[in-house]
Enzyme design. Structure first.
Site, PDB file in Angstrom:
ATOM      1  N   SER A  70       0.821  -1.214   0.000  1.00  0.00           N
ATOM      2  CA  SER A  70       0.000   0.000   0.000  1.00  0.00           C
ATOM      3  C   SER A  70       0.855   1.264   0.000  1.00  0.00           C
ATOM      4  O   SER A  70       0.325   2.370  -0.163  1.00  0.00           O
ATOM      5  CB  SER A  70      -0.903   0.015   1.239  1.00  0.00           C
ATOM      6  OG  SER A  70      -0.109  -0.026   2.427  1.00  0.00           O
ATOM      7  N   ASN A 124       9.433 -41.686  45.550  1.00  0.00           N
ATOM      8  CA  ASN A 124       8.769 -40.713  46.429  1.00  0.00           C
ATOM      9  C   ASN A 124       7.776 -39.859  45.634  1.00  0.00           C
ATOM     10  O   ASN A 124       7.843 -38.622  45.619  1.00  0.00           O
ATOM     11  CB  ASN A 124       9.801 -39.820  47.128  1.00  0.00           C
ATOM     12  CG  ASN A 124      10.574 -40.572  48.204  1.00  0.00           C
ATOM     13  OD1 ASN A 124      10.329 -41.759  48.442  1.00  0.00           O
ATOM     14  ND2 ASN A 124      11.511 -39.912  48.851  1.00  0.00           N
ATOM     15  N   GLU A 178       5.440 -44.834  44.183  1.00  0.00           N
ATOM     16  CA  GLU A 178       5.882 -45.133  45.544  1.00  0.00           C
ATOM     17  C   GLU A 178       4.994 -44.429  46.558  1.00  0.00           C
ATOM     18  O   GLU A 178       4.637 -43.265  46.383  1.00  0.00           O
ATOM     19  CB  GLU A 178       7.340 -44.712  45.748  1.00  0.00           C
ATOM     20  CG  GLU A 178       7.879 -45.137  47.106  1.00  0.00           C
ATOM     21  CD  GLU A 178       9.371 -44.913  47.263  1.00  0.00           C
ATOM     22  OE1 GLU A 178       9.977 -45.597  48.091  1.00  0.00           O
ATOM     23  OE2 GLU A 178       9.924 -44.040  46.553  1.00  0.00           O
ATOM     24  N   ASP A 234       4.988 -43.935  50.729  1.00  0.00           N
ATOM     25  CA  ASP A 234       5.600 -44.112  52.055  1.00  0.00           C
ATOM     26  C   ASP A 234       4.532 -43.895  53.112  1.00  0.00           C
ATOM     27  O   ASP A 234       4.033 -42.778  53.276  1.00  0.00           O
ATOM     28  CB  ASP A 234       6.739 -43.105  52.252  1.00  0.00           C
ATOM     29  CG  ASP A 234       7.964 -43.456  51.425  1.00  0.00           C
ATOM     30  OD1 ASP A 234       7.976 -44.543  50.834  1.00  0.00           O
ATOM     31  OD2 ASP A 234       8.898 -42.638  51.375  1.00  0.00           O
ATOM     32  N   HIS A 263       7.583 -38.227  53.702  1.00  0.00           N
ATOM     33  CA  HIS A 263       8.943 -38.741  53.829  1.00  0.00           C
ATOM     34  C   HIS A 263       9.297 -38.742  55.307  1.00  0.00           C
ATOM     35  O   HIS A 263       9.610 -37.698  55.880  1.00  0.00           O
ATOM     36  CB  HIS A 263       9.911 -37.868  53.028  1.00  0.00           C
ATOM     37  CG  HIS A 263      11.200 -38.545  52.721  1.00  0.00           C
ATOM     38  ND1 HIS A 263      12.370 -37.867  52.508  1.00  0.00           N
ATOM     39  CD2 HIS A 263      11.510 -39.860  52.601  1.00  0.00           C
ATOM     40  CE1 HIS A 263      13.350 -38.723  52.263  1.00  0.00           C
ATOM     41  NE2 HIS A 263      12.838 -39.935  52.317  1.00  0.00           N
ATOM     42  N   LYS A 302       3.094 -53.838  45.634  1.00  0.00           N
ATOM     43  CA  LYS A 302       4.466 -54.313  45.841  1.00  0.00           C
ATOM     44  C   LYS A 302       4.856 -53.987  47.281  1.00  0.00           C
ATOM     45  O   LYS A 302       4.732 -52.847  47.726  1.00  0.00           O
ATOM     46  CB  LYS A 302       5.416 -53.619  44.870  1.00  0.00           C
ATOM     47  CG  LYS A 302       6.894 -53.881  45.135  1.00  0.00           C
ATOM     48  CD  LYS A 302       7.771 -53.022  44.238  1.00  0.00           C
ATOM     49  CE  LYS A 302       9.220 -53.063  44.660  1.00  0.00           C
ATOM     50  NZ  LYS A 302       9.464 -52.445  45.979  1.00  0.00           N
ATOM     51  N   ARG A 310      14.563 -53.227  41.292  1.00  0.00           N
ATOM     52  CA  ARG A 310      14.213 -51.807  41.400  1.00  0.00           C
ATOM     53  C   ARG A 310      15.431 -51.049  41.932  1.00  0.00           C
ATOM     54  O   ARG A 310      16.070 -51.484  42.891  1.00  0.00           O
ATOM     55  CB  ARG A 310      13.024 -51.607  42.339  1.00  0.00           C
ATOM     56  CG  ARG A 310      12.633 -50.139  42.550  1.00  0.00           C
ATOM     57  CD  ARG A 310      11.383 -50.035  43.419  1.00  0.00           C
ATOM     58  NE  ARG A 310      11.026 -48.648  43.685  1.00  0.00           N
ATOM     59  CZ  ARG A 310      11.446 -47.956  44.749  1.00  0.00           C
ATOM     60  NH1 ARG A 310      12.231 -48.535  45.645  1.00  0.00           N
ATOM     61  NH2 ARG A 310      11.092 -46.706  44.928  1.00  0.00           N
ATOM     62  N   ASP A 370      23.011 -16.979  20.898  1.00  0.00           N
ATOM     63  CA  ASP A 370      24.071 -17.457  20.010  1.00  0.00           C
ATOM     64  C   ASP A 370      24.011 -18.985  20.055  1.00  0.00           C
ATOM     65  O   ASP A 370      24.759 -19.623  20.795  1.00  0.00           O
ATOM     66  CB  ASP A 370      25.446 -16.976  20.482  1.00  0.00           C
ATOM     67  CG  ASP A 370      25.531 -15.463  20.596  1.00  0.00           C
ATOM     68  OD1 ASP A 370      24.894 -14.787  19.784  1.00  0.00           O
ATOM     69  OD2 ASP A 370      26.224 -14.974  21.507  1.00  0.00           O
ATOM     70  N   ASN A 398      24.023 -14.185  17.344  1.00  0.00           N
ATOM     71  CA  ASN A 398      22.841 -13.304  17.263  1.00  0.00           C
ATOM     72  C   ASN A 398      21.781 -13.759  16.268  1.00  0.00           C
ATOM     73  O   ASN A 398      21.286 -12.978  15.466  1.00  0.00           O
ATOM     74  CB  ASN A 398      23.278 -11.876  16.897  1.00  0.00           C
ATOM     75  CG  ASN A 398      24.093 -11.240  17.998  1.00  0.00           C
ATOM     76  OD1 ASN A 398      23.908 -11.545  19.173  1.00  0.00           O
ATOM     77  ND2 ASN A 398      25.005 -10.358  17.622  1.00  0.00           N
TER      78      ASN A 398
END
Length: 765
Positions: free
Chosen positions: A185, A302, A331, A333, A346, A429, A554, A658, A682
């Site tokens: 334009s 955990n 797991e 606990d 924990h 388990k 494991r 970079d 750059n």
């Protein structure tokens, strides 16, 4: 016309309510409850919000950052204040990556439903967008960022600023020339359509144009024969090339001409069809009828922790996120809680506590949303006899028929069942009184077992005795003598109710390989700390691999990793360890490798181990791969060609990366290798390297390839930009794009690398 990614969405009452805005209560705890004004912006891509005390200052987040919306009390916060807020007024926005959830309470159930339905509509619309639409949205966002005065057009000054935002430092004369060519334009400004033209000139891919021209018969299009030749010669698709060429034309250039132009060709290269990851390997392609011991199983350590191991937050969100990532071994606990309710945390640390029943409810809801294959609950049991009975009842009541409570055929197994046979089942388990052979015996209510779990492994490391083993004698009424003996040998008493739920995954202390070979049962699972496993690998890797062809092992992180860091799982996979448990909450190389391995086979959480690790009769030595009968090393040649739209690592306007590419091979010790390209100054928009890297891979079936992009810095540590990890066996040859992932594993589209992966040839060495 500026394209709108949501222009195809029909008018929705829910979206109109969201645009009008709502005062929602942000729930954080019982004590904190702030009100904020939330509203959907007119672009239908952004949520703005501000606190009630703020004037006109709104903060925002993108709808694209939201992964899911949950209704009701589906978060830790809502579970902790369930008595304060009716569930029909509550909803949770779940963000991608490791960003915390946003728990919101509406003034009414109707208002909550409007936000829930509206967010679901927006999320579904985003997920249904094709690659072309996603690119359109990205360009649209660029235009809106550049148009600072919001007048629907941008000046050259705004374009120069945009180039910095786009991670590119372009010569001003060249940028000005492109601007003038796009300014049809001749007003000195670019409208939305002119900006699209400017963007296409700016990002024209010379390397793709040259490749297109090489195979185009007329220089304008690729005919069916042209494309077939490209697929046969470059992509090495062989006899499939003719049929696949027709499919690609119909998919990327549906027209009567039966040809593909440059845009369609580029669309193919950047699509899943042009990805480095073979789409055939992303579906469920492996044999799922082998015994469980023959699979690598995605495993979490955990799982309840979202942060560190000393004072981090415990949350059911840990289980949700792990299951969504395809984790199949979680797991838990368990410790005595108040009011007779077992808790999960924990032990002997300042980590927060969550209810055992909330964990099991979460597992019941999310266990099979990502994968239909079995989930294993690794229970570390520290509870009293009374609360063990509560645990057993909760498992049975909440999990119902999902909980495996007997062998699948009612018989003592001579070999473990397969993932296929255990579809939709949840296995426990843990410790067990006796073995499966005594399932039908008239056992007393409790028995003495050794303290065999993660924490006991740490304690054993400091002791000289190796006398920790399961006591075979079952005690109905333990005498004071046995109680003293149990304390001396770190034993405790296990209820029959909980013991009976352990079917195919019995914790068993490891003595030595000979003992395990003679006395081991198919359902015995031994756990090793990473340090103990590493010691065994160093001293007897071949024996360890042979042991893992017979039984499940494991391996878990050292207790010294209080920051929830991870060890490299590859060392354990090299000897066939099935359950390599990692801290899923911690991003980094180790989780990249885990995600990479389990990205195949429909992300079901089970990957069939290579034949060399499944044959217990044939000894495989990871230190000497050349001793294999079928030893056949491969040469992998990678041409790193270019990068596209790499993200900024520094939000400062003038900061430009970079970039350089590092290719890392993980596998057997002989295959561990790293090579990298030079860095490009750059240019994060379209850096070109055209550098070739070559690797010898001795055991490709165990190798993973990690592509890493970093921002070079001479003075300080390089900054991470993105990465992608793929199993060697899943790589497609030819010209391929690699779609980069962030540090936490979320997509960085449209950021990518373009490479040529030459088909691995047999080495002459």
């Amino acid at each position: 016309i500026l394209f709108h990614p949501f222009s195809g969405v029909k008018p929705d009452v829910s979206l109109e309510i969201m645009k009008a805005g709502s005062v929602l209560r942000k729930a954080k705890s019982r004590m904190w409850r702030g009100h904020r004004h939330y509203k959907l912006q007119d672009d239908c891509k952004t949520i703005a919000y501000k606190s009630s005390w703020a004037m006109n200052s709104y903060s925002t987040f993108s709808v694209g950052d939201v992964e899911a919306v949950r209704e009701g009390h589906e978060s830790d916060v809502f579970l902790s204040v369930a008595d304060e807020y009716p569930p029909e007024r509550c909803f949770t926005l779940v963000f991608r990556g490791r960003r915390g959830n946003l728990d919101l309470v509406a003034e009414s159930a109707e208002e909550a439903q409007a936000w829930i339905r509206g967010m679901q509509t927006l999320i579904e619309n985003l997920q249904s967008m094709g690659e072309s639409e996603k690119l359109d949205q990205w360009i649209s966002d660029l235009f809106l960022k550049a148009d600072r005065n919001k007048d629907g057009r941008i000046s050259f000054k705004e374009v120069r600023r945009l180039l910095k935002l786009m991670n590119m430092d372009m010569n001003e004369d060249h940028a000005s020339s492109l601007f003038r060519m796009a300014d049809k334009s001749q007003t000195g400004f670019l409208g939305s359509e002119e900006f699209v033209h400017f963007y296409k000139m700016l990002t024209q891919r010379k390397e793709v144009v040259e490749l297109f021209q090489e195979y185009s018969s007329d220089g304008q299009t690729l005919s069916h024969c042209d494309l077939e030749e490209f697929l046969r010669e470059e992509q090495l698709e062989g006899d499939r090339s003719q049929e696949h060429a027709l499919e690609l034309i119909q998919r990327y250039e549906p027209s009567d001409t039966g040809t593909v132009n440059h845009d369609g060709f580029l669309m193919y290269l950047t699509s899943a069809d042009g990805s480095i990851f073979n789409s055939e390997d992303q579906r469920l392609y492996q044999d799922m009828t082998q015994p469980l011991k023959h699979y690598f199983i995605s495993s979490s350590h955990n799982t309840y922790l979202l942060e560190d191991q000393l004072k981090g937050r415990s949350s059911v969100e840990g289980y949700i996120q792990a299951l969504k990532r395809g984790c199949r071994c979680l797991e838990i606990d368990c410790w005595d809680g108040s009011s007779g309710e077992p808790v999960v945390y924990h032990g002997h640390t300042f980590t927060s506590k969550i209810l055992f029943k909330d964990v099991i409810n979460t597992v019941a809801k999310y266990a099979f949303k990502t994968s239909e294959y079995p989930v294993i609950l690794s229970i570390e049991n520290r509870c009293s006899v009374e609360q063990q009975k509560v645990m057993a009842q909760l498992l049975k009541d909440i999990l119902g028929d999902m909980l495996l409570r007997t062998t699948i055929d009612g018989k003592v197994p001579s070999v473990l069942p397969s993932p296929e046979e255990l579809k939709g089942k949840i296995l426990v388990k843990g410790k067990k009184i006796g073995g499966l052979e005594s399932l039908d015996a008239d056992n007393p209510v409790s028995g003495e077992v050794s303290d065999e779990d993660d924490s006991s492994e740490l304690r054993r490391d400091s002791l000289t005795t190796e006398s920790f083993y399961y006591a075979n004698k079952v005690l109905f009424s333990p005498s004071p003598f046995y109680k003293i003996l149990a304390q001396c040998f770190k034993c405790f008493f296990l209820t029959k109710e909980l013991s009976d739920l352990v079917i195919y995954c019995k914790n068993e202390h490891f003595n030595n390989f000979e003992h395990a070979r003679i006395h081991g049962k198919p359902y015995d699972i031994s756990s090793f700390s990473e340090s103990k496993a590493r010691k065994i690998i160093k001293e007897a890797a071949a024996d360890f691999a042979q042991h893992n062809a017979r039984q499940i092992t494991r391996v878990y992180p050292s207790g010294l990793r209080t920051d929830s860091s991870n060890f490299c799982p590859q060392d354990m996979w090299n000897v066939g360890c099935q359950m390599v448990a990692l801290n899923f909450q911690t991003a980094g190389l180790e989780m990249d490798l885990n995600d990479g391995l389990f990205s195949q086979n429909n992300r079901c959480g089970y990957v069939l181990k290579p034949e060399i690790l499944r044959n217990s009769e044939q000894q495989f030595n990871p230190d000497k791969p050349q001793d294999r009968k079928d030893y056949c090393p491969l040469i992998l040649t990678i041409q790193v060609i270019s990068g596209q739209q790499l993200p900024k690592v520094n939000n400062k306007v003038g900061s430009i990366v970079d970039p350089f590419v590092r290719v890392e091979i993980y596998g057997l010790p002989a295959d561990q290798a790293t090579q990298e390209t030079s860095y490009i100054e750059n240019n994060g928009l379209n850096p070109c390297w055209n550098e070739t890297l070559e690797f010898a891979v001795h055991t490709p079936e165990l190798a993973l390839i990690r592509f890493v992009v970093e921002d070079y810095d001479m003075a300080t540590k390089n900054d991470f930009i993105g990465q992608y990890t793929v199993p060697f066996s899943c790589i497609q040859s030819g010209y391929r794009h690699i779609h980069l992932l962030s540090k936490d594993g979320t997509s960085l589209r449209p950021s990518s690398l373009f490479m040529s992966m030459q088909h691995p040839n047999t080495s002459t060495q």
